[in-house]
Scaffold this active site. Structure first.
Site, PDB file in Angstrom:
ATOM      1  N   GLY A  33     -44.660  26.031  36.931  1.00  0.00           N
ATOM      2  CA  GLY A  33     -43.779  25.547  36.080  1.00  0.00           C
ATOM      3  C   GLY A  33     -43.459  26.737  35.023  1.00  0.00           C
ATOM      4  CG  ASN A  34     -40.046  26.343  33.067  1.00  0.00           C
ATOM      5  OD1 ASN A  34     -39.922  25.686  31.999  1.00  0.00           O
ATOM      6  ND2 ASN A  34     -39.449  25.858  34.114  1.00  0.00           N
ATOM      7  NE  ARG A  35     -45.165  31.758  28.804  1.00  0.00           N
ATOM      8  CZ  ARG A  35     -46.493  31.463  28.538  1.00  0.00           C
ATOM      9  NH1 ARG A  35     -47.194  30.380  27.864  1.00  0.00           N
ATOM     10  NH2 ARG A  35     -47.366  32.356  29.491  1.00  0.00           N
ATOM     11  CB  SER A  36     -38.728  24.422  29.307  1.00  0.00           C
ATOM     12  OG  SER A  36     -37.789  23.609  28.653  1.00  0.00           O
ATOM     13  CB  ALA A 101     -36.379  25.583  31.880  1.00  0.00           C
TER      14      ALA A 101
END
Ligand code: CTP
Ligand code: CA
Length: 230
Positions: A33-36, A101
Site C-alpha cells: 500500500g501507500n501513505r495517501s 495514489a
C-alpha cells in the site's frame, strides 16, 4: 452572495474523482500500500458538490474521512478495481479527475492462504506485475469534450526539477490539466496543506500557494470552469 459562498458554476456538470490509495494483496491478510490520506481527492469532491456539480467519488483507502456531502461514493481497494469503477463512471462524465495514489505494481500472485515462514524453505521473493496506467487509459477513451485532470507527486533529482518532471508527465499522459505537488520532507502526503503548480495542456502554468486542500481544490475547479467555457 453570502460572504464565503462558492459560485454555482459547476451546475449540470458531472464529475468523477478518484481518491486515496490502492492496496495490492499478497495473501488474505497482507498487502502493498501507500501513505495517501485521500484528503485532497475528498476536498475536490466536496468543493465540486458545493459548486453545484453532480459528483461521484471513487474512493480507495484513506484515513477516516466522512463521505463528502452531496457526492455518491464508491469504495474500491485494488488498482484493478479502481480502474473498473473509473471506466464505468467516466463513460457518462464531463470531467474526470485522477487524484488517487494508484500502485504502479501489484504482486504477481495472491496466495489463497496466509504465507508462512519456514526454517526449511527459502524466504519468499515477491514478484511484481505492472498495473495499467488508468489515467492514460481514461485519456485514450475520453468522450468528445470530456476533460481529464491528473495529479503528479514529484521530487527533484539529477534528471531535473519537480517542474521539469511534471511537464514531461503532462505530455506523456495527455491530460488537460496536471496538478503537481512537490513531495518529500513531509510535503503533501499525510498533511493538511498542499502547494504546487497547475499545468495545462496549452502550456499555461500557474503556481498554487501553500494552503488548505480545499483551497487547492478551488483552484483546480476554477481552471476546469475556464476550460469548459472555451
Ligand atoms: N496513475 C494512474 N494509474 C497508475 C499510476 C498512476 O492512473 N497505474 C495516475 C495517478 O492517479 C496520477 C497520475 O497518474 O493522476 C500520475 O501518477 P504518478 O504516480 O505521479 O505517475 P506515474 O505515471 O505512475 O509515474 P512515476 O510514478 O513512475 O513517476
Ligand atoms: Ca506512480
Amino acid at each position: 452572495a453570502a460572504p464565503g459562498a462558492l459560485p454555482r458554476d459547476l451546475e449540470g456538470v458531472r464529475v468523477v474523482i478518484s481518491a486515496g490509495g490502492t492496496r495490492e494483496p499478497l495473501d488474505p491478510v497482507r498487502y502493498l500500500g501507500n501513505r495517501s490520506s485521500g484528503k485532497q481527492g475528498y476536498a475536490l469532491a466536496r468543493v465540486a458538490a458545493q459548486r453545484g456539480a453532480e459528483v461521484t467519488l471513487v474512493a480507495g483507502h484513506t484515513v477516516a474521512l466522512p463521505d463528502p456531502a452531496g457526492a455518491t461514493v464508491r469504495h474500491v481497494s485494488t488498482a484493478l478495481e479502481l480502474r473498473e469503477a473509473m471506466h464505468a463512471e467516466a463513460a457518462s462524465a464531463d470531467v474526470v479527475v485522477m487524484a488517487a495514489a494508484v500502485a504502479d505494481f501489484r504482486p504477481a500472485t495472491r496466495a489463497d492462504v496466509k504465507i508462512k515462514k519456514s526454517d526449511e524453505l527459502p524466504d519468499p521473493v515477491v514478484t511484481l506485475d505492472r498495473n495499467p496506467d488508468i489515467l492514460a487509459e481514461l485519456v485514450r477513451d475520453r468522450r468528445p469534450g470530456q476533460l481529464v485532470v491528473g495529479f503528479a507527486a514529484e521530487t527533484g533529482d539529477e534528471q531535473g526539477s519537480v517542474l521539469d518532471h511534471a511537464r514531461v508527465k503532462l505530455k506523456r499522459k495527455g491530460a488537460d490539466l496536471l496538478v503537481v505537488n512537490a513531495v518529500g520532507d513531509g510535503k503533501a502526503f499525510e498533511t493538511e496543506d498542499n502547494s504546487g503548480w497547475l499545468l495545462a495542456a496549452d502550456g499555461t502554468e500557474r503556481s498554487i500557494p501553500l494552503g488548505a486542500k480545499a483551497q487547492l481544490a478551488s483552484t483546480v475547479w476554477d481552471a476546469v470552469v475556464g476550460l469548459i467555457k472555451r
